[in-house]
Design a protein around this motif. Structure first.
Motif, PDB file in Angstrom:
ATOM      1  N   ASN A   1      46.037  45.565  46.275  1.00  0.00           N
ATOM      2  CA  ASN A   1      47.134  45.067  45.438  1.00  0.00           C
ATOM      3  C   ASN A   1      47.721  46.145  44.535  1.00  0.00           C
ATOM      4  O   ASN A   1      48.157  45.861  43.420  1.00  0.00           O
ATOM      5  CB  ASN A   1      46.651  43.887  44.594  1.00  0.00           C
ATOM      6  CG  ASN A   1      45.576  44.306  43.586  1.00  0.00           C
ATOM      7  OD1 ASN A   1      45.114  45.449  43.596  1.00  0.00           O
ATOM      8  ND2 ASN A   1      45.189  43.391  42.718  1.00  0.00           N
TER       9      ASN A   1
ATOM     10  N   ALA B   1      44.825  38.047  48.731  1.00  0.00           N
ATOM     11  CA  ALA B   1      44.905  37.813  47.285  1.00  0.00           C
ATOM     12  C   ALA B   1      43.733  36.963  46.816  1.00  0.00           C
ATOM     13  O   ALA B   1      43.239  36.090  47.543  1.00  0.00           O
ATOM     14  CB  ALA B   1      46.221  37.113  46.954  1.00  0.00           C
ATOM     15  N   ARG B   2      43.300  37.220  45.586  1.00  0.00           N
ATOM     16  CA  ARG B   2      42.250  36.406  45.014  1.00  0.00           C
ATOM     17  C   ARG B   2      42.768  35.001  44.742  1.00  0.00           C
ATOM     18  O   ARG B   2      43.951  34.800  44.497  1.00  0.00           O
ATOM     19  CB  ARG B   2      41.725  37.063  43.728  1.00  0.00           C
ATOM     20  CG  ARG B   2      40.930  38.329  43.999  1.00  0.00           C
ATOM     21  CD  ARG B   2      40.688  39.148  42.750  1.00  0.00           C
ATOM     22  NE  ARG B   2      41.917  39.827  42.330  1.00  0.00           N
ATOM     23  CZ  ARG B   2      41.943  40.810  41.430  1.00  0.00           C
ATOM     24  NH1 ARG B   2      40.817  41.221  40.867  1.00  0.00           N
ATOM     25  NH2 ARG B   2      43.086  41.370  41.093  1.00  0.00           N
ATOM     26  N   LYS B   3      41.906  34.042  44.775  1.00  0.00           N
ATOM     27  CA  LYS B   3      42.293  32.640  44.654  1.00  0.00           C
ATOM     28  C   LYS B   3      42.981  32.369  43.322  1.00  0.00           C
ATOM     29  O   LYS B   3      42.511  32.796  42.265  1.00  0.00           O
ATOM     30  CB  LYS B   3      41.050  31.752  44.797  1.00  0.00           C
ATOM     31  CG  LYS B   3      41.362  30.278  44.924  1.00  0.00           C
ATOM     32  CD  LYS B   3      40.102  29.482  45.196  1.00  0.00           C
ATOM     33  CE  LYS B   3      40.416  28.002  45.352  1.00  0.00           C
ATOM     34  NZ  LYS B   3      39.178  27.211  45.624  1.00  0.00           N
ATOM     35  N   ASN B   4      44.108  31.668  43.397  1.00  0.00           N
ATOM     36  CA  ASN B   4      44.875  31.279  42.212  1.00  0.00           C
ATOM     37  C   ASN B   4      45.327  32.491  41.395  1.00  0.00           C
ATOM     38  O   ASN B   4      45.421  32.425  40.170  1.00  0.00           O
ATOM     39  CB  ASN B   4      44.066  30.328  41.320  1.00  0.00           C
ATOM     40  CG  ASN B   4      43.685  29.041  42.034  1.00  0.00           C
ATOM     41  OD1 ASN B   4      44.480  28.483  42.796  1.00  0.00           O
ATOM     42  ND2 ASN B   4      42.466  28.573  41.799  1.00  0.00           N
ATOM     43  N   ASN B   5      45.614  33.568  42.073  1.00  0.00           N
ATOM     44  CA  ASN B   5      46.061  34.782  41.394  1.00  0.00           C
ATOM     45  C   ASN B   5      47.461  35.129  41.897  1.00  0.00           C
ATOM     46  O   ASN B   5      47.632  35.776  42.921  1.00  0.00           O
ATOM     47  CB  ASN B   5      45.084  35.929  41.670  1.00  0.00           C
ATOM     48  CG  ASN B   5      45.346  37.146  40.818  1.00  0.00           C
ATOM     49  OD1 ASN B   5      46.504  37.528  40.602  1.00  0.00           O
ATOM     50  ND2 ASN B   5      44.291  37.769  40.327  1.00  0.00           N
ATOM     51  N   GLU B   6      48.468  34.668  41.168  1.00  0.00           N
ATOM     52  CA  GLU B   6      49.857  34.872  41.589  1.00  0.00           C
ATOM     53  C   GLU B   6      50.236  36.350  41.589  1.00  0.00           C
ATOM     54  O   GLU B   6      51.018  36.796  42.435  1.00  0.00           O
ATOM     55  CB  GLU B   6      50.797  34.078  40.682  1.00  0.00           C
ATOM     56  CG  GLU B   6      50.653  32.564  40.821  1.00  0.00           C
ATOM     57  CD  GLU B   6      51.648  31.809  39.965  1.00  0.00           C
ATOM     58  OE1 GLU B   6      52.498  32.469  39.313  1.00  0.00           O
ATOM     59  OE2 GLU B   6      51.585  30.563  39.948  1.00  0.00           O
ATOM     60  N   SER B   7      49.701  37.104  40.651  1.00  0.00           N
ATOM     61  CA  SER B   7      49.992  38.535  40.604  1.00  0.00           C
ATOM     62  C   SER B   7      49.517  39.225  41.879  1.00  0.00           C
ATOM     63  O   SER B   7      50.227  40.055  42.451  1.00  0.00           O
ATOM     64  CB  SER B   7      49.328  39.173  39.386  1.00  0.00           C
ATOM     65  OG  SER B   7      49.538  40.565  39.366  1.00  0.00           O
ATOM     66  N   ASP B   8      48.315  38.877  42.326  1.00  0.00           N
ATOM     67  CA  ASP B   8      47.803  39.426  43.575  1.00  0.00           C
ATOM     68  C   ASP B   8      48.726  39.095  44.734  1.00  0.00           C
ATOM     69  O   ASP B   8      49.025  39.947  45.582  1.00  0.00           O
ATOM     70  CB  ASP B   8      46.413  38.846  43.878  1.00  0.00           C
ATOM     71  CG  ASP B   8      45.287  39.681  43.296  1.00  0.00           C
ATOM     72  OD1 ASP B   8      45.574  40.646  42.572  1.00  0.00           O
ATOM     73  OD2 ASP B   8      44.115  39.347  43.570  1.00  0.00           O
TER      74      ASP B   8
ATOM     75  N   ASN C   1      40.579  36.355  50.320  1.00  0.00           N
ATOM     76  CA  ASN C   1      39.948  37.493  49.674  1.00  0.00           C
ATOM     77  C   ASN C   1      38.474  37.562  50.069  1.00  0.00           C
ATOM     78  O   ASN C   1      37.693  36.662  49.775  1.00  0.00           O
ATOM     79  CB  ASN C   1      40.074  37.378  48.150  1.00  0.00           C
ATOM     80  CG  ASN C   1      39.568  38.617  47.452  1.00  0.00           C
ATOM     81  OD1 ASN C   1      38.388  38.711  47.140  1.00  0.00           O
ATOM     82  ND2 ASN C   1      40.447  39.565  47.210  1.00  0.00           N
TER      83      ASN C   1
ATOM     84  N   SER D   1      44.011  47.072  38.210  1.00  0.00           N
ATOM     85  CA  SER D   1      43.702  46.083  39.230  1.00  0.00           C
ATOM     86  C   SER D   1      42.506  46.532  40.034  1.00  0.00           C
ATOM     87  O   SER D   1      41.877  47.535  39.766  1.00  0.00           O
ATOM     88  CB  SER D   1      44.907  45.881  40.140  1.00  0.00           C
ATOM     89  OG  SER D   1      45.299  47.107  40.702  1.00  0.00           O
TER      90      SER D   1
ATOM     91  N   SER E   1      36.634  38.556  42.204  1.00  0.00           N
ATOM     92  CA  SER E   1      36.660  37.772  40.977  1.00  0.00           C
ATOM     93  C   SER E   1      37.534  38.471  39.948  1.00  0.00           C
ATOM     94  O   SER E   1      37.912  39.616  40.116  1.00  0.00           O
ATOM     95  CB  SER E   1      35.237  37.611  40.445  1.00  0.00           C
ATOM     96  OG  SER E   1      34.660  38.860  40.123  1.00  0.00           O
TER      97      SER E   1
END
Length: 299
Positions: free
Chosen positions: A12, A39-46, A77, A237, A299
């Motif tokens: 990322n 992308a990591r779960k529930n990570n909009e930036s990722d 992820n 990141s 995480s």
């Protein structure tokens, strides 16, 4: 001498990924493999940044039509341990040998020629398992005209290897008890990182590569002068720490030629120096900043 394949492992970080892609473009490998974690779960930036990374790779493919490109994009992820090791497994399932770069390891032109030359030179020498592009000794410690020496440390800020070596990789470290009894393990490593990896409290892949090399008495080729800059210290990141260690230098060197040592064997003097200067420190500092600072994180 034919150029060799390159594996780029990304996640990322669009800015550093672009710099590394630019360096790879100058080399023009036979094949470029690109593996990215999801992308990591529930990570909009990722999600946004991973999408941008994929777009950069697509554009690189357009700009470099003579290079064949193969992609392994994870939808979920996988994290550091499984993510990186899966990418390298995929690479060596398809290639006999090659160069491996993470998305924050910026090599100079000499790095590719160094790895390419020595991949062919030691292709059938089972004693050699790893070629590194970086080092942490002082330039003044180079006391002869040789370009590199042999070490038990597999530095992974830009590296290369062979299928024959990686095929020995043991993610589970099944011979762990044998590892901790080895004299060289006690002399050059702190066992905490390996214990934490073994009991799954530390999610990584590189401790297992160190383990694999030690169990198989493998040697690394390390240059006296580094050819790779670590861009990750300025990134927030992935799985990096932001503090730059005192021993780290961004100075890299181009090679005029490659001169091999006359004797193949560990340079224990330089390894001991690196241990005292770098590896003797705490587990998190040592793992994240020296060998492991792997780019996948869950995480």
């Amino acid at each position: 001498m034919l150029k060799v394949p390159v594996l780029l492992i990304a996640f990322n970080r669009p800015a550093t990924t672009q710099q590394v892609l630019n360096a790879i473009a100058l080399y023009q490998p036979t094949v470029l493999y690109v593996a990215t974690d999801g992308a990591r779960k529930n990570n909009e930036s990722d999600e946004v940044k991973c999408k941008v990374v994929h777009e950069l790779i697509d554009q690189w493919q357009i700009n470099n039509p003579s290079v064949s490109i193969k992609k392994l994009y994870q939808q979920n992820n996988l994290g550091c341990g499984v993510g990186v090791s899966t990418a390298i497994n995929w690479f060596f399932a398809n290639e006999e040998m090659g160069i491996i770069l993470e998305d924050d390891c910026l090599p100079n032109a000499s790095f590719f020629i160094f790895c390419q030359t020595l991949l062919y030179q030691y292709k059938d020498d089972n004693r050699i398992m790893h070629i590194g592009g970086s080092n942490f000794i002082e330039p003044k410690m180079k006391v002869n005209n040789e370009t590199y020496y042999f070490s038990i440390y597999p530095h992974i800020w830009g590296w290369a290897s062979w299928r024959r070596a990686w095929s020995k990789y043991d993610f589970e470290m099944k011979r762990f008890e044998e590892l901790v009894s080895l004299p060289e393990f006690r002399q050059y490593y702190n066992d905490e990182v390996f214990i934490n990896t073994k009991n799954k409290s530390l999610d990584t892949w590189d401790a297992q590569w160190v383990y694999t090399m030690l169990i198989n008495k493998g040697l690394s080729v390390l240059p006296y002068l580094s050819m790779v800059i670590n861009l990750g210290y300025n990134e927030n990141s992935g799985s990096h720490l932001s503090k730059v260690p005192k021993w780290y230098s961004e100075k890299v060197y181009e090679l005029d030629n490659i001169i091999s040592p006359e004797i193949i064997g560990q340079n224990s003097t330089l390894d001991k120096y690196v241990f005292n200067k770098v590896y003797k420190r705490g587990i998190t500092y040592r793992l994240k900043k020296i060998i492991g600072k792997s780019i996948f994180k869950d995480s």
